[in-house]
Design a protein around this motif. Sequence first.
Motif, short mmCIF file in Angstrom:
data_model
loop_
_atom_site.label_atom_id
_atom_site.label_comp_id
_atom_site.label_asym_id
_atom_site.label_seq_id
_atom_site.Cartn_x
_atom_site.Cartn_y
_atom_site.Cartn_z
N LEU A 14 0.41 -1.12 -0.10
CA LEU A 14 0.02 -0.12 0.08
C LEU A 14 0.67 1.58 -0.18
N THR A 15 1.80 1.27 0.67
CA THR A 15 2.84 2.20 0.57
C THR A 15 3.26 2.48 -0.65
N MET A 18 0.55 4.79 -2.54
CA MET A 18 0.53 5.83 -1.86
C MET A 18 1.61 6.42 -2.46
N LEU A 21 1.16 7.66 -6.09
CA LEU A 21 0.51 9.11 -5.97
C LEU A 21 0.41 10.08 -5.77
N LYS A 88 -7.02 -6.14 -5.15
CA LYS A 88 -6.18 -5.62 -4.16
C LYS A 88 -6.29 -5.14 -3.37
N PHE A 89 -6.24 -3.65 -3.63
CA PHE A 89 -6.49 -1.96 -2.67
C PHE A 89 -7.88 -1.77 -3.04
N PRO A 90 -9.55 -2.80 -2.86
CA PRO A 90 -10.51 -1.90 -3.80
C PRO A 90 -10.91 -0.60 -2.98
N GLY A 91 -11.77 0.14 -4.26
CA GLY A 91 -11.90 1.43 -3.66
C GLY A 91 -11.18 2.03 -3.78
N VAL A 92 -9.74 2.03 -3.92
CA VAL A 92 -8.76 3.54 -3.39
C VAL A 92 -8.69 3.61 -4.98
N SER A 95 -11.51 5.99 -5.69
CA SER A 95 -11.66 6.66 -5.60
C SER A 95 -10.77 8.20 -5.58
N VAL A 96 -9.48 7.69 -5.89
CA VAL A 96 -8.46 9.00 -6.38
C VAL A 96 -8.69 9.41 -7.57
N SER B 22 2.13 7.25 2.59
CA SER B 22 3.69 6.45 1.52
C SER B 22 4.22 6.04 2.97
N PRO B 90 -14.06 11.98 -0.99
CA PRO B 90 -15.01 10.52 -1.04
C PRO B 90 -14.19 8.95 -1.13
N SER B 95 -10.79 3.37 2.08
CA SER B 95 -10.30 2.15 1.39
C SER B 95 -9.08 2.08 1.53
#
Lengths: 103, 103
Positions: A14-15, A18, A21, A88-92, A95-96, B22, B90, B95
Amino acid sequence: MRQIKHPAIEQVELTDLMYALSDPTRLEIVARLAAAGRKMTCGEFDLNRPKSSMSHHFKILRSAGLVETLIEGTEHMNALRVADIEQKFPGVLQSVLKALDQA
Amino acid sequence: MRQIKHPAIEQVELTDLMYALSDPTRLEIVARLAAAGRKMTCGEFDLNRPKSSMSHHFKILRSAGLVETLIEGTEHMNALRVADIEQKFPGVLQSVLKALDQA
DNA sequence: TCTATTGTTCGAATATAATCGAACAATAGA
DNA sequence: TCTATTGTTCGATTATATTCGAACAATAGA
């Protein structure tokens, strides 16, 4: 035909996502890829940066599992790994992208 | 009673949020705050880091609009700005928290 | 085989971030 | 007023990132 290696989505942290992005240039690339909804070459983005810089950012996007690059002739076709990231990261990512849309 | 200044949620950029998330230490802080569902002091986290390092990470979390710090006596009580972030971006924090949960 | 096209890699410079001890500030309570 | 508690700020060090020109690699097409 040589192809670039990509990380399996399971091993993306996840890091990493992030971090990828957190840069304006990379967010712009992601936004355009999403808006286009198709594969795009690096050269198409036209962000006023030298190709070595663009290549650097694409490398980071790839290592974060966000972008898949297929070599076709002399061109490198880039696509968002929407389904993989969503799994792997649902929704992330969704939403981004939504946040990018209205920005 | 002095209080710390926080950014209005409107002026928080998506890149700030992504950047704050991150770092593993900061993600851990966010995860614990979410799991606890209450205000926590900096000292409570016990992440084996000197207080100056913890303070540094909280500063970044605050500047990203993620954490609100209220001074109560000698303690600094930290809370996730869940509603603010949810309004501005949102689904993003939700997430991310879900992804942290199952990691 | 030669050339143009598309990106990557390399190397160096600059910028930004993380880390942590020490000094400092604010407050509570003795 | 003195002391302990809780964090912040400062300053220096180290580690990572960004940036970009130049050289390189792979391929298509003449």
